[in-house]
Scaffold this active site. Structure first.
Site, PDB file in Angstrom:
ATOM      1  N   CYS A   1       0.868  -1.185   0.000  1.00 30.30           N
ATOM      2  CA  CYS A   1       0.000   0.000   0.000  1.00 30.30           C
ATOM      3  C   CYS A   1       0.894   1.221   0.000  1.00 30.30           C
ATOM      4  O   CYS A   1       1.766   1.359  -0.866  1.00 30.30           O
ATOM      5  CB  CYS A   1      -0.970  -0.026   1.173  1.00 30.30           C
ATOM      6  SG  CYS A   1      -0.188  -0.086   2.792  1.00 30.30           S
TER       7      CYS A   1
ATOM      8  N   ARG B   1      -2.274  -0.855   5.515  1.00 31.14           N
ATOM      9  CA  ARG B   1      -3.448  -1.376   4.815  1.00 31.14           C
ATOM     10  C   ARG B   1      -3.115  -2.710   4.137  1.00 31.14           C
ATOM     11  O   ARG B   1      -3.943  -3.611   4.047  1.00 31.14           O
ATOM     12  CB  ARG B   1      -3.929  -0.369   3.751  1.00 31.14           C
ATOM     13  CG  ARG B   1      -4.663   0.820   4.315  1.00 31.14           C
ATOM     14  CD  ARG B   1      -5.031   1.833   3.230  1.00 31.14           C
ATOM     15  NE  ARG B   1      -3.872   2.587   2.751  1.00 31.14           N
ATOM     16  CZ  ARG B   1      -3.918   3.518   1.796  1.00 31.14           C
ATOM     17  NH1 ARG B   1      -5.066   3.802   1.211  1.00 31.14           N
ATOM     18  NH2 ARG B   1      -2.842   4.169   1.430  1.00 31.14           N
TER      19      ARG B   1
END
Lengths: 282, 321
Positions: free
Chosen positions: A239, A244
């Site tokens: 990410c 994430r």
């Protein structure tokens, strides 16, 4: 939790409520902003700050083995404990913590499905500002699993050879290069776009409205049928700063059961700053 | 209380109502059609400085009536500023403490005003990445305080509190109906918690279903405090799409340039959300040509000088000797 490849690593908010104060079960809240923990946490939970406690404070890196031992031992955890992680932002940082606990070989670590927001919004779930009672331990790491982590040279190689899936879990605008980072973020890169060959599967496609994970059938349809992740190949998720992508790494490894998944925690803030690295836009 | 002489026994008597409406002022130079009457309803002339006086008072009164505040129990509320300022000033005057949880990105003026009004300030970094349907940081932090310390805090929760809508059903709607003598054809509002649009529209459409309600929203990624793009409306349970006829998206920077034009062209010291609403009204007037429009101008420019400097070239320079 039915049909997940490894349902044992996911617990529900109800399960956590039923097991509060159980010996051998330890709760850890991991937030990017520990204001959330300070405002109210699950009774008995210790709080880790992702920025200051799970990152090396000198070089850009995960904390080392000794720092991990000191942190978790100082928080009263022992290697035999069942460690339940939950946190803010849909468990992004808790998933990063899960990845870190696995790198340092903790046997039984689990995520609370839906994270702190699900707990917060359920009327029967208590929050407290009381600090937990901690009895520090001498925690020793006995094995490390750095194979869960992808570094830049491997990512460059995958991009060139397509021998593994590259899954970009950022928002569509970050993937296309329209923006380099979500608004207001300080960690950024010199260039926008994505690693050539990466597939765009935003992290949020894995969760329902209440923040808990979608069913195994839905996840399989998304990752394998719709987005074309090849389950026969290894996979690397990335990410912007690696939090994430930890969430997606968890989904691919434990909910869908892919057996060779790595988190590239350097992510776009490393790759997008590398001189002469190839970039795709759009 | 005498609304003719404007002599009051306490500040709460000044709160707006059908008998004591906030003023409506005609737009003259900046109206693009002579056949379209356009008025601005100046909510900053409410005693605590914004349209939020209405919702804050309704929510606080309900908590008082239910006995949920007092005896050491005060308020905690997520706010981008105006609700917090109204609530804090009201709460302090009535003897309750107030904690305001605000996004870091709101203007400095609002943060300082909250403290001046008596709020304890909790500034949170709110802008990681919108998560689906989960609300943002300030809402969840406020909920956490209210849940973990229920004896200390009641949370009005303007995003879900029906009083936020009912305040406008009881006051804003009837005021406009009476002030326009029922002639209003268009209502122009912005979207935040959506209490204003839902309550005012509910009342006015009850009187005349043909009234067009136009909601004006800033473009995504905007920098207009207090407003939401439709993509961010998941957090407001008070949005009712059946009460809105048109949703216009306006480039957010126009909020600032139009606010400046309203100041300099009409003498209306309107804030950026008013600038955005005016731009939406202007576009609809060019489309519909005839009508009688009322814009609800939420607050004035005084809280936004730092934001204005950011978005209007020239305001930030030449200020030093």
């Amino acid at each position: 939790m039915a049909n997940y490849a490894h349902p044992e690593v996911l617990v529900s908010t109800d399960w956590v409520k039923d097991n509060l104060d159980q010996p051998g079960i330890k709760l850890v809240e991991i937030d990017v902003d520990t204001k959330a923990y300070d405002a109210g946490h699950i009774p008995g939970a210790v709080g880790f700050n992702w920025q200051t406690q799970l990152q090396d404070q000198v070089r850009r890196d995960i904390i080392g083995k000794e720092a991990f031992e000191k942190l978790v031992g100082g928080s009263g955890l022992s290697p035999k404990d069942i460690v339940i992680l939950y946190g803010d932002n849909n468990n992004w940082f808790a998933a990063y913590g899960f990845w870190l606990f696995k790198i340092y070989g903790h046997k039984d670590v689990r995520l609370m499905n839906g994270g702190r927001v699900k707990w917060l919004n359920e009327k029967d779930k208590p929050l407290t500002t009381d600090p937990p009672k901690i009895a520090p331990t001498q925690y020793k790491v006995t094995e490390t699993h750095l194979e869960l982590r992808a570094m830049l040279p491997e990512v460059m190689d995958i991009s060139k050879t397509a021998k593994a899936n590259l899954v970009d879990v950022r928002s569509p605008d970050e993937f296309s290069g329209k923006v380099i980072a979500p608004p207001g973020m300080t960690e950024t890169a010199q260039r926008g776009g994505h690693i050539p060959g990466a597939k765009s599967v935003p992290w949020s496609t894995a969760v329902q409205q209440d923040g808990s994970f979608k069913s195994a059938d839905e996840l399989q349809a998304i990752y394998f049928q719709q987005k074309g992740v090849d389950r026969k190949k290894p996979t690397v998720a990335y990410c912007r700063i690696g939090e994430r992508s930890s969430h997606t790494w968890f989904v691919l490894s434990y909910l869908l059961g892919l057996d060779n998944v790595k988190n590239y925690d350097g992510s776009w803030t490393e790759y997008g700053n590398v001189v002469a690295a190839p970039i795709e836009k759009g | 209380m005498n609304h003719q002489t404007r002599v009051y026994q306490d500040v709460f008597e000044m709160l707006p109502s059908e008998e004591n409406p906030s003023p409506m002022v005609r737009i003259n130079k900046m109206n693009p059609s002579p056949e379209f009457e356009l008025y601005a309803k100046l909510e900053w002339l409410n005693p605590f400085g914004s349209v939020k006086d209405r919702a804050a008072w309704a929510m606080l009164r309900e908590l008082e009536e239910k006995g949920e505040v007092g005896n050491g129990r005060g308020l905690v509320e997520p706010t981008s500023g105006n609700t917090g300022i109204s609530l804090a000033a009201m709460a302090k005057a009535r003897g309750y403490h107030m904690r305001a949880v605000v996004p870091n990105k709101i203007p400095l003026e609002k943060k300082v005003l909250l403290k001046i009004a008596g709020a304890e300030l909790d500034v949170v970094n709110d802008a990681l990445c919108p998560a689906p349907g989960l609300g943002d940081g300030s809402i969840n932090i406020a909920k956490s305080h209210a849940k973990a310390q229920a004896k200390k805090y009641a949370m009005p929760n303007q995003y879900e509190n029906e009083q936020n809508v009912l305040a406008h059903v009881r006051t804003t709607g009837p005021e406009i109906w009476r002030q326009t003598e029922g002639k209003v054809t268009h209502l122009f509002v912005s979207l935040g918690t959506c209490g204003t649009v839902s309550g005012t529209s509910r009342f006015l459409k009850g009187k005349n279903p043909d009234i067009k309600v136009v909601a004006v929203q800033p473009t995504e990624g905007h920098d207009v405090p207090g407003l939401r793009n439709v993509s961010q409306l998941g957090v407001s349970r008070l949005f009712d799409s059946s009460l809105v006829d048109d949703i216009l998206e306006v480039e957010f920077k126009l909020a600032y340039t139009r606010a400046l034009e309203l100041c300099q062209g009409e003498g209306l010291l309107a804030g950026p959300s008013s600038g955005l609403i005016y731009e939406g009204a202007r576009e609809i007037i060019l489309r519909d040509k005839k009508g009688f429009g009322v814009m609800i101008f939420p607050d004035n420019i005084f809280k936004y000088t730092s934001n204005m400097m950011k978005h209007i070239p020239g305001l930030a320079t030449g200020n030093e000797a």
